[in-house]
Design a protein around this motif. Structure first.
Motif, PDB file in Angstrom:
ATOM      1  N   VAL A   1       0.788  -1.506   0.022  1.00  0.00           N
ATOM      2  CA  VAL A   1      -0.017  -0.028  -0.032  1.00  0.00           C
ATOM      3  C   VAL A   1       0.828   1.330   0.049  1.00  0.00           C
ATOM      4  CG1 VAL A   1      -1.538   1.406   1.284  1.00  0.00           C
ATOM      5  CG2 VAL A   1      -1.802  -1.289   1.155  1.00  0.00           C
TER       6      VAL A   1
ATOM      7  N   SER B   1      -3.140   3.577  -2.612  1.00  0.00           N
ATOM      8  CA  SER B   1      -2.996   2.812  -3.619  1.00  0.00           C
ATOM      9  C   SER B   1      -3.566   1.224  -3.036  1.00  0.00           C
ATOM     10  CB  SER B   1      -1.861   2.386  -4.371  1.00  0.00           C
ATOM     11  OG  SER B   1      -0.665   2.075  -3.373  1.00  0.00           O
TER      12      SER B   1
ATOM     13  N   ARG C   1      -5.850  -2.402  -4.032  1.00  0.00           N
ATOM     14  CA  ARG C   1      -7.607  -2.700  -4.193  1.00  0.00           C
ATOM     15  C   ARG C   1      -7.932  -3.313  -2.897  1.00  0.00           C
ATOM     16  NH1 ARG C   1      -6.654  -7.596  -8.425  1.00  0.00           N
ATOM     17  NH2 ARG C   1      -4.990  -8.018  -7.077  1.00  0.00           N
ATOM     18  N   THR C   2      -7.284  -3.251  -1.818  1.00  0.00           N
ATOM     19  CA  THR C   2      -7.988  -3.828  -0.550  1.00  0.00           C
ATOM     20  C   THR C   2      -7.856  -2.620   0.456  1.00  0.00           C
ATOM     21  OG1 THR C   2      -5.725  -4.686   0.239  1.00  0.00           O
ATOM     22  CG2 THR C   2      -7.224  -6.173  -0.775  1.00  0.00           C
ATOM     23  N   PHE C   3      -7.829  -1.395   0.214  1.00  0.00           N
ATOM     24  CA  PHE C   3      -8.018  -0.279   0.886  1.00  0.00           C
ATOM     25  C   PHE C   3      -9.332  -0.542   2.086  1.00  0.00           C
ATOM     26  CE2 PHE C   3      -7.578   3.852   2.449  1.00  0.00           C
ATOM     27  CZ  PHE C   3      -8.857   4.285   2.458  1.00  0.00           C
ATOM     28  N   SER C   4     -10.350  -1.032   1.587  1.00  0.00           N
ATOM     29  CA  SER C   4     -11.598  -1.181   2.477  1.00  0.00           C
ATOM     30  C   SER C   4     -11.197  -1.949   3.928  1.00  0.00           C
ATOM     31  CB  SER C   4     -12.683  -1.646   1.852  1.00  0.00           C
ATOM     32  OG  SER C   4     -12.383  -2.852   1.325  1.00  0.00           O
TER      33      SER C   4
ATOM     34  N   TRP D   1     -11.814  -0.123   9.593  1.00  0.00           N
ATOM     35  CA  TRP D   1     -11.970  -0.578   8.369  1.00  0.00           C
ATOM     36  C   TRP D   1     -13.465  -0.713   7.893  1.00  0.00           C
ATOM     37  CZ3 TRP D   1     -13.912  -5.176   6.390  1.00  0.00           C
ATOM     38  CH2 TRP D   1     -13.968  -6.382   7.767  1.00  0.00           C
TER      39      TRP D   1
ATOM     40  N   ARG E   1     -13.778   8.325   5.812  1.00  0.00           N
ATOM     41  CA  ARG E   1     -13.060   7.477   4.557  1.00  0.00           C
ATOM     42  C   ARG E   1     -14.007   7.410   3.458  1.00  0.00           C
ATOM     43  NH1 ARG E   1     -10.382   2.377   7.145  1.00  0.00           N
ATOM     44  NH2 ARG E   1     -10.155   1.868   4.914  1.00  0.00           N
TER      45      ARG E   1
ATOM     46  N   ASN F   1     -14.344   4.650   0.820  1.00  0.00           N
ATOM     47  CA  ASN F   1     -13.624   3.538   0.453  1.00  0.00           C
ATOM     48  C   ASN F   1     -13.295   3.509  -1.271  1.00  0.00           C
ATOM     49  OD1 ASN F   1     -12.728   2.713   2.832  1.00  0.00           O
ATOM     50  ND2 ASN F   1     -14.507   1.247   3.215  1.00  0.00           N
TER      51      ASN F   1
ATOM     52  N   LYS G   1     -12.943   5.693  -3.033  1.00  0.00           N
ATOM     53  CA  LYS G   1     -12.103   6.485  -3.705  1.00  0.00           C
ATOM     54  C   LYS G   1     -10.650   6.448  -3.081  1.00  0.00           C
ATOM     55  CE  LYS G   1     -15.241  10.450  -4.719  1.00  0.00           C
ATOM     56  NZ  LYS G   1     -15.363  11.865  -4.518  1.00  0.00           N
ATOM     57  N   ASN G   2     -10.372   5.120  -2.190  1.00  0.00           N
ATOM     58  CA  ASN G   2      -9.251   4.965  -1.637  1.00  0.00           C
ATOM     59  C   ASN G   2      -8.761   5.973  -0.670  1.00  0.00           C
ATOM     60  OD1 ASN G   2      -9.760   2.323  -2.667  1.00  0.00           O
ATOM     61  ND2 ASN G   2      -7.440   2.351  -3.693  1.00  0.00           N
ATOM     62  N   THR G   3      -9.419   6.711  -0.340  1.00  0.00           N
ATOM     63  CA  THR G   3      -9.105   8.130   0.629  1.00  0.00           C
ATOM     64  C   THR G   3      -9.725   8.224   1.955  1.00  0.00           C
ATOM     65  OG1 THR G   3      -8.917   9.260  -1.723  1.00  0.00           O
ATOM     66  CG2 THR G   3      -8.884  10.534   0.191  1.00  0.00           C
TER      67      THR G   3
END
Length: 122
Positions: free
Chosen positions: A1, A24, A26-29, A52, A71, A73, A75-77
């Motif tokens: 990440v 960055s 795909r598993t940000f959430s 999370w 957060r 998720n 937008k990964n932000t």
């Protein structure tokens, strides 16, 4: 990440800023996120964290009621809304990520972004 914090700047006391931390991956959430800050000559300090799953938050007493973490998720932000800023909030702000729940201790985090400078003038 990989994490990238942005949104810092110079603001007068009593003002507001919103910091963003883009991640960055795909598993940000699945990551608990934290915000920390470090003022010159001081140790890194916990600011707040967000989990999370349901997005539960926890804040340092020094910012409780003034700062809000959220957060997006999709937008990964993760965001740090800072209101009623004080000169003692001046620091470099960092975002961090860890698998699972949020945490208060810096050592619990696996990934760190570059900081963004926040300066609050009196």
């Amino acid at each position: 990440v990989q994490l990238q914090a942005s949104g810092g700047g110079l603001v007068q006391a009593g003002g507001s800023l919103m910091l963003s931390c883009a991640a960055s991956g795909r598993t940000f959430s699945r990551y608990g996120m934290g915000w920390f800050r470090q003022a010159p000559g001081k140790e890194r300090e916990f600011v707040g964290t967000i989990g999370w799953s349901i997005g539960s938050t926890y804040y340092a007493d020094s910012v409780k009621g003034r700062f809000t973490i959220s957060r997006d998720n999709a937008k990964n932000t993760v965001y740090l809304q800072m209101n009623s800023l004080k000169p003692e909030d001046t620091a470099v702000y960092y975002c961090a990520a860890r698998t699972g729940l949020g945490a208060q201790h810096a050592a619990a985090y696996d990934y760190w972004g570059r900081g963004t400078q926040v300066t609050v003038s009196s």
